[in-house]
Scaffold this active site. Structure first.
Site, PDB file in Angstrom:
ATOM      1  N   GLY A 175      32.844  47.090  33.176  1.00  0.00           N
ATOM      2  CA  GLY A 175      31.433  47.127  33.558  1.00  0.00           C
ATOM      3  C   GLY A 175      31.165  46.312  34.803  1.00  0.00           C
ATOM      4  O   GLY A 175      30.439  46.745  35.717  1.00  0.00           O
ATOM      5  N   ASP A 176      31.757  45.120  34.874  1.00  0.00           N
ATOM      6  CA  ASP A 176      31.607  44.276  36.051  1.00  0.00           C
ATOM      7  C   ASP A 176      32.222  44.926  37.281  1.00  0.00           C
ATOM      8  O   ASP A 176      31.645  44.930  38.370  1.00  0.00           O
ATOM      9  CB  ASP A 176      32.275  42.919  35.815  1.00  0.00           C
ATOM     10  CG  ASP A 176      31.538  42.084  34.787  1.00  0.00           C
ATOM     11  OD1 ASP A 176      30.492  41.524  35.123  1.00  0.00           O
ATOM     12  OD2 ASP A 176      32.014  42.004  33.650  1.00  0.00           O
ATOM     13  N   SER A 177      33.415  45.478  37.109  1.00  0.00           N
ATOM     14  CA  SER A 177      34.128  46.050  38.244  1.00  0.00           C
ATOM     15  C   SER A 177      33.425  47.285  38.784  1.00  0.00           C
ATOM     16  O   SER A 177      33.336  47.478  40.004  1.00  0.00           O
ATOM     17  CB  SER A 177      35.570  46.388  37.848  1.00  0.00           C
ATOM     18  OG  SER A 177      36.258  45.216  37.453  1.00  0.00           O
ATOM     19  N   ALA A 180      30.422  46.129  40.717  1.00  0.00           N
ATOM     20  CA  ALA A 180      30.848  45.585  42.007  1.00  0.00           C
ATOM     21  C   ALA A 180      31.106  46.700  43.008  1.00  0.00           C
ATOM     22  O   ALA A 180      30.688  46.625  44.174  1.00  0.00           O
ATOM     23  CB  ALA A 180      32.102  44.741  41.817  1.00  0.00           C
TER      24      ALA A 180
END
Length: 406
Positions: A175-177, A180
């Protein structure tokens, strides 16, 4: 703000980026820019720095192995954004920046007088990438958000795992990647628009964790809204599409084979020396194979388990059947293709010595990215930034240190 990159001819080498953030999404966003030459200055708290400096269970001599990768190619300074003086200094840096990236909870930057409305008054050409759990607007905007929550509410967790077991997580912070990467896409779109506009006006890029996950969920929403279908967990198979699954090998490793198209299935049966399968009414068509998926997978598994992974891969490659081993980090480290495409870089870190880290994606033919240095020490570039860029003399610089501003 004119720090020089170590290598020339990088596509983003004239772009100046300020990073306010921590952990993964914001820092990964700026790392992707830094890999292609953007001049990234990461701003951290003087007392603690980014928690990622101490993150992870696998450490070397007590040092995090996340940090050198996530902060590579960046300049790191310390600045207390809770102090008025710190906020003033941040605004001086913003005047010369092209892009600001932050991933605090909505309202935090405003509390410090560093919200988008504040910063665009200082620098109308500024592009501000804001990364948060639920975005800068809407009823959930003030909720705390982490990648795992974004993956859950974006729909990914519900379809990850086996149908007879609870939802599970993907093994990385996907989710973070994803967020980003959408942040980078948004920044570059905004940069292109700004550079094409007569007034060079910047804009706000609002990226949310749950939305970034939802954006890759294919037609799941459309299927529900149109015909009431809700996708469920299906383990290692794709229902109705066969053969495409994980299959065992002789020594316990696993191989993925995707041979669901009729012509590819025929190639597979030839390699298996079971060409009669492609003529069998149960397996001769796409729909038939889907209806008899479990039986077909059992047949293939009994064949694959007789061979080592390398043997299977070679046979299937020669036959033109898509296949590949389910790799561990050890498998990746030893794979010649990874090595030949510079996807395993060997970089020297001042504290940790020789480090191997993932290479740069994507590959550009004329202006490729590079990794010039690993993650810096806390405040390593304070003097360079505060004295050379902002012009503080020795007395003023020491005073900022004594007062805990930097």
């Amino acid at each position: 703000m004119s720090l020089n990159n170590m290598k020339e001819n990088k596509p983003l080498q004239d772009i100046k980026v300020l990073e306010f953030g921590s952990f993964i999404a914001g820092p990964f966003c700026t790392r992707l820019m830094a890999d292609f030459g953007a001049e990234v200055i990461k701003i951290e708290s003087p007392t603690s720095g980014d928690p990622l400096r101490n993150w992870g269970s696998a450490k070397y001599k007590g040092e995090s192995l996340w940090w050198p990768i996530q902060a590579r190619n960046k300049k790191c300074i310390t600045l207390n954004l809770k102090e008025n003086k710190g906020q003033e200094i941040a605004k001086k840096l913003v005047k010369e920046a092209d892009i600001v990236v932050e991933n605090f909870r909505p309202g935090t930057m405003e509390k410090w007088g560093l919200g988008y409305d504040d910063l665009k008054e200082i620098n109308p050409s500024l592009i501000m990438v804001r990364i948060s759990g639920f975005g800068q607007t809407g009823p959930y905007k003030d909720k705390a958000g982490f990648g795992s929550v974004g993956e859950a509410m974006g729909g990914l967790k519900h379809i990850t795992g086996y149908p007879d077991r609870p939802p599970t997580r993907v093994g990385v912070s996907i989710g973070d990647s994803l967020t980003a990467m959408f942040g980078v896409i948004g920044a570059l779109i905004a940069l292109h628009h700004r550079n094409q506009s007569p007034d060079r006006r910047g804009q706000l890029v609002d990226t949310a964790l749950y939305e970034s996950v939802f954006a890759i969920m294919e037609s799941s929403l459309t299927e529900f809204m149109k015909v009431g279908a809700i996708r469920q967990r299906t383990g290692t198979i794709l229902p109705g599409v066969a053969p495409t699954n994980n299959y065992p090998t002789k020594s316990g490793k696993w191989i993925v084979i995707g041979a669901n198209a009729d012509n590819i299935f025929k190639r597979l049966t030839k390699v298996m020396d079971r060409e009669e399968l492609s003529e069998d009414d149960k397996f001769s068509s796409h729909n038939a194979r889907g209806a008899n998926q479990e039986e077909l997978d059992n047949i293939i598994s009994k064949w694959t388990v007789q061979y080592e992974l390398d043997e299977l891969t070679e046979m299937l490659d020669q036959a033109g059947v898509p296949a590949g081993g389910i790799y561990t980090a050890e498998d990746i480290a030893n794979d010649i293709h990874y090595q030949m495409r510079d996807m395993i870089l060997q970089i020297t870190d001042k504290k940790l010595g020789e480090l191997h880290m993932p290479g740069i994606v994507p590959k550009l033919s004329e202006t490729p990215g590079t990794v010039d240095w690993t993650g810096p020490e806390l405040g390593e570039h304070n003097e360079e930034v505060y004295k050379n860029i902002l012009g503080y003399n020795n007395k003023d610089y020491e005073e900022l240190k004594e007062k805990g501003v930097i």
